[in-house]
Motif scaffolding. Structure first.
Motif, mmCIF file in Angstrom:
data_model
loop_
_atom_site.group_PDB
_atom_site.id
_atom_site.type_symbol
_atom_site.label_atom_id
_atom_site.label_comp_id
_atom_site.label_asym_id
_atom_site.label_seq_id
_atom_site.Cartn_x
_atom_site.Cartn_y
_atom_site.Cartn_z
ATOM 1 N N PHE B 60 0.827 -1.199 0.000
ATOM 2 C CA PHE B 60 0.000 0.000 0.000
ATOM 3 C C PHE B 60 0.864 1.252 0.000
ATOM 4 O O PHE B 60 0.437 2.309 -0.449
ATOM 5 N N PRO B 89 -0.725 -10.032 -2.741
ATOM 6 C CA PRO B 89 -1.523 -11.186 -2.319
ATOM 7 C C PRO B 89 -1.610 -12.250 -3.416
ATOM 8 O O PRO B 89 -1.605 -13.444 -3.118
ATOM 9 N N ARG B 96 -3.485 -9.784 4.263
ATOM 10 C CA ARG B 96 -3.461 -8.895 5.420
ATOM 11 C C ARG B 96 -4.882 -8.590 5.900
ATOM 12 O O ARG B 96 -5.849 -8.773 5.168
ATOM 13 N N PHE B 98 -6.984 -5.409 8.343
ATOM 14 C CA PHE B 98 -6.831 -3.984 8.596
ATOM 15 C C PHE B 98 -7.180 -3.633 10.037
ATOM 16 O O PHE B 98 -7.978 -4.309 10.673
ATOM 17 N N ARG B 102 -12.115 -3.855 7.397
ATOM 18 C CA ARG B 102 -12.582 -3.553 6.044
ATOM 19 C C ARG B 102 -13.230 -4.786 5.454
ATOM 20 O O ARG B 102 -12.605 -5.540 4.727
ATOM 21 N N ARG B 181 -11.307 -14.418 5.799
ATOM 22 C CA ARG B 181 -11.270 -13.948 4.412
ATOM 23 C C ARG B 181 -9.829 -13.907 3.902
ATOM 24 O O ARG B 181 -9.548 -14.341 2.782
ATOM 25 N N ALA B 182 -8.929 -13.397 4.741
ATOM 26 C CA ALA B 182 -7.527 -13.345 4.337
ATOM 27 C C ALA B 182 -7.002 -14.759 4.107
ATOM 28 O O ALA B 182 -6.243 -15.011 3.170
ATOM 29 N N THR B 185 -7.447 -16.519 0.668
ATOM 30 C CA THR B 185 -6.571 -16.253 -0.465
ATOM 31 C C THR B 185 -5.423 -17.257 -0.508
ATOM 32 O O THR B 185 -4.619 -17.217 -1.436
#
Lengths: 463, 360
Positions: B60, B89, B96, B98, B102, B181-182, B185
């Motif tokens: 980022f 990712p 990651r 947050f 998010r 969710r992370a 991936t």
């Protein structure tokens, strides 16, 4: 009490007393407001002099109407509403089984749409049905298709696009130019027009990728204007504001033609009487087919990863990037797909009108399409279709309301109030349903049961 | 430190990382390593630059200086500071979460986890074209992705609410969902930014369990955390930051007893500071701070990346981006200063202090 204008100090007064007082105030205010608007009118007399016409009777009627209306509202309507509200609060909420219409909304809608031209022909005859099939049916379906196309960009991906009409124009001019100059068939040019519009969607998408929210809206607005101005000023190609006429008609895949002079004219093939209505009815079903294609693709795309990525982009772009989603290509595909359906609609529009000019692609069109998407509920196909029906059908039907002339006098033209009523309807709908007719969102996948997501959780997107 | 360990033992190597925002140095010359299969915690007081480190690792931010190397299990190596944001990712398998959650709040829990499997499903759907026509290969991949999502929902104890919108979940469940969710991936390194913030003790314990479970699958975890109970219980290795610099590095037990860390967290008593300052002389303390590494770019007194107050706290000298630290801002530096001063006490002051051009 909160529903009334007056403050809490008259909480002890009975409704009737309060109603009298408020009716008096309302009458006084309306008198003050309307004394110049309605009571006096400037006009020209026979010698072209400016004179003042006094219309005290009309003023009195309006003021009395306001006073009586306010009295009835405060004295009877408000208590009745409060009573019903209290009753509703007292009875426990029953989870109502959605009615038959709500459950089979799509199926019923589809059947009505399929039978609509037949019904019109049966009701009004071939000649009489023209107006209903063309002005209402086809017109509404074009807007439904446009709004569903824009829905991909605005409703799903959350990118505010104020220049959508540009893609409509690209599609229309692509068909008009290629059709008139090269004599290519509609069925070849329809996908070609879609591709060209999609190409321009990507062209627009690239520079605005880094923009969000208001900035994006302004750039897309400018893009729409650029396309229109190019169409006006590039006279050698587009024939400027005079437009392109003589655009070839659509044929039924080359088998049946709708040109009277052709040997395979529909009346000759099927041995029936000549009529212009066949072409309109054919166009109606063509528009319906294109709409269904749009809906089918949209529904499919939503369940594919790209569609989910669009919605995720609307919800949170940073989270998207943290999950490895390429936001650049995702945004570009949204622009391109939305633009493609705009192009389809445009080429259909050109084929239907037989004439295109830049006047059909002004900003107002973009605004109307966007308004339909917002009113319908962003992302919801059913809601948008209803909104298009209400907005476009509603403004069209104003042309039919001749009885209003009996009320307001012979020089009253209801069409002129189209935009006023359009705006009023929008304000009312937004007050009554701030997230559009259908605010909830249908999930694209489920584990146990499909439950609609309330609008309070979904976001509008920031760019 | 394990200097002998081979390169591939470390999943992540951060070397001489610096991040400057205009004149503000959020991270100054930071180096640390995270071992594969371990939980590495990054701790430090507010504004120490922890989240900035995360933002550099996950792309980022583009770091001003330094190198971030990621060694994947299959032997491939990525320089994260050179990869575009979304490829970190996708290709380097770094996921990651947050600090301020998010989630896609208008989408259901299941959809959130399906979005996380975007790249895999994109390929399976033939970049949309095969999927549009309902090819069986996509349907199978879609079913598999739902199974993976169900697996992580079960791990995060959220499977009962799979069809509810994510925005409807309570705070603690949202944190767990974000981690799930992370994980969808398929990361090799999972970066968690304050996962325990705002959790009650029960939720915090559940989180610990989830993280230990993730560690058990072989995923390495990099963790920013304020909650010391979480850090001390689950982490294998702790890196402590203060004002963008590393002040301590080691296992939890050694870090806990490090006086510099204690000072950074608890602060030095004002009296002690007074004592130190009078002992060494005010200017000497500043001198000590300035003679530390990279004196020209000393840390500002706030490492926050928020723009507003930063410009007030940073003095810009004529030559550009020289930054001064307000007196006694760095507690760890005060500890150093005190240690130095006690050492130098028997000797005359001039022996340790820099020559001052005869002013004194």
């Amino acid at each position: 009490m909160a529903a009334t204008v007056s403050s809490g100090r008259d909480a002890v007064a009975t409704p009737i007393q309060r109603a009298f007082r408020e009716a008096f105030y309302a009458g006084a205010i309306s008198l003050g407001l309307f004394v110049l608007f309605i009571g006096l009118r400037t006009d020209q007399n026979i010698t072209n002099e400016l004179i003042l016409v006094q219309r005290w009777l009309l003023l009195a009627i309006v003021v009395i109407a306001v006073t009586v209306g306010r009295f009835l509202y405060v004295a009877y309507a408000v208590p009745a509403m409060e009573r019903s509200k209290a009753e509703k609060a007292a009875t426990p909420a029953v989870v109502a089984e959605p009615g038959f219409i709500k459950q089979n909304f799509n199926r019923i809608g589809l059947v009505i749409l399929l039978l609509y031209p037949i019904a019109m022909v049966l009701l009004f005859g071939f000649q009489g049905s023209l107006k209903w099939v063309d002005n209402f049916g086809i017109q509404i379906l074009i807007y439904v298709m446009l709004a569903w196309g824009l829905n991909i960009v605005v409703g799903l991906a959350g990118l505010l696009d104020l220049g959508y009409v540009a893609f409509y124009a690209v599609g229309a001019y692509a068909y008009a130019l290629l059709g008139t100059h090269f004599g290519l068939s509609f069925w070849i040019l329809l996908p070609a027009a879609g591709c060209m519009a999609a190409f321009w969607g990507v062209m627009l998408g690239f520079p605005v990728l880094r923009l969000r929210g208001d900035y994006l809206a302004i750039v897309t607005l400018a893009f729409g204007e650029i396309i229109r101005l190019v169409l006006i000023n590039w006279r050698e190609v587009t024939n400027g504001s005079a437009g392109i006429s003589g655009i070839p008609k659509v044929s039924f895949f080359g088998l049946i033609s709708f040109n009277v002079s052709d040997p395979n004219y529909i009346a000759k093939v099927l041995h029936i009487a000549q009529s212009g209505a066949y072409y309109k009815i054919f166009l109606y079903y063509l528009a319906l087919g294109l709409c269904l294609l749009t809906a089918f693709v949209t529904i499919r795309l939503r369940r594919l990863p790209v569609g989910r990525a669009w919605e995720a982009l609307r919800e949170d772009e940073i989270a998207c990037r943290s999950l490895g989603i390429n936001t650049t290509t995702t945004k570009l595909t949204a622009f391109a797909t939305g633009a493609m359906f705009g192009g389809f609609a445009g080429s259909f529009f050109a084929a239907r009108q037989g004439f295109v000019s830049p006047e059909s692609f002004v900003f107002l069109e973009s605004a109307i399409i966007l308004a339909i998407v917002v009113l319908g509920g962003m992302g919801s196909l059913g809601g948008i279709a209803v909104a298009a029906l209400v907005m476009i059908g509603g403004t069209e039907i104003l042309r039919e309301l001749d009885f209003l002339k009996a009320v307001f006098g012979p020089d009253f033209t209801p069409e002129l109030y189209r935009m006023l009523l359009f705006g009023m309807a929008m304000v009312i709908v937004m007050l009554w349903k701030p997230r559009g007719f259908v605010g909830s969102r249908e999930p694209t996948a489920f584990l146990k049961e499909r439950r609609a997501v309330s609008a309070s959780f979904t976001k509008e997107g920031h760019g | 430190m394990n200097a002998q360990a081979s390169m591939s033992d470390f999943i992540l190597q951060v070397e001489h990382l610096s991040m400057k925002f205009g004149g503000l140095v959020a991270i100054g010359d930071l180096s640390f390593q995270a071992k594969r299969g371990e939980i590495t915690a990054l701790i430090g007081p507010n504004g120490a630059g922890k989240t900035t480190v995360f933002n550099c690792i996950t792309g980022f931010y583009k770091p001003t200086e330094g190198m971030i190397t990621l060694n994947k299990r299959d032997g491939s190596t990525f320089l994260l500071e050179r990869l575009p944001n979304h490829e970190i990712p996708a290709r380097a398998n770094v996921a990651r979460t947050f600090q301020n959650i998010r989630l896609f709040s208008g989408m259901t829990l299941l959809e959130n986890l399906l979005v996380a499997q975007h790249n895999k499903l994109m390929k399976a759907s033939g970049y949309t074209f095969l999927g549009l026509f309902g090819f069986p290969s996509y349907r199978q991949a879609s079913a598999e992705s739902i199974e993976l999502a169900r697996h992580w929902l079960e791990k995060a104890d959220l499977v009962d609410r799979a069809d509810d919108p994510a925005g409807d979940l309570p705070y603690g469940a949202q944190r767990r969902l974000e981690i799930a969710r992370a994980m969808c991936t398929g990361p090799e390194l999972l970066c968690l930014d304050e996962p325990a913030a705002g959790l009650n003790p029960k939720e915090s314990a559940a989180l610990n369990e989830l993280l230990m479970g993730i560690k058990g699958t072989g995923t390495s975890i990099l963790l920013i955390e304020h909650d010391m109970s979480v850090v001390m219980q689950i982490s294998d290795h702790v890196v402590v930051l203060e004002y963008g610099r590393k002040i301590s590095d080691g296992n939890p037990a050694s870090v806990r007893t490090d006086p510099r860390v204690i000072a950074a967290y608890l602060g030095v008593d004002d009296e002690e500071v007074q004592e130190v300052l009078t002992e060494v002389g005010d200017e000497d303390v500043i001198e000590q701070l300035d003679t530390g590494p990279d004196a020209a770019h000393g840390p500002g007194n706030s490492a926050s990346m928020m723009a507003g107050p930063v410009s007030d706290s940073v003095e810009h000298a004529n030559e550009g981006e020289r930054v001064t630290v307000s007196k006694g801002a760095s507690k760890a530096a005060q500890v150093d200063a005190r240690a130095n001063s006690t050492k130098s006490k028997p000797a005359p002051k001039s022996s340790t202090a820099k020559p001052r051009g005869g002013r004194k």
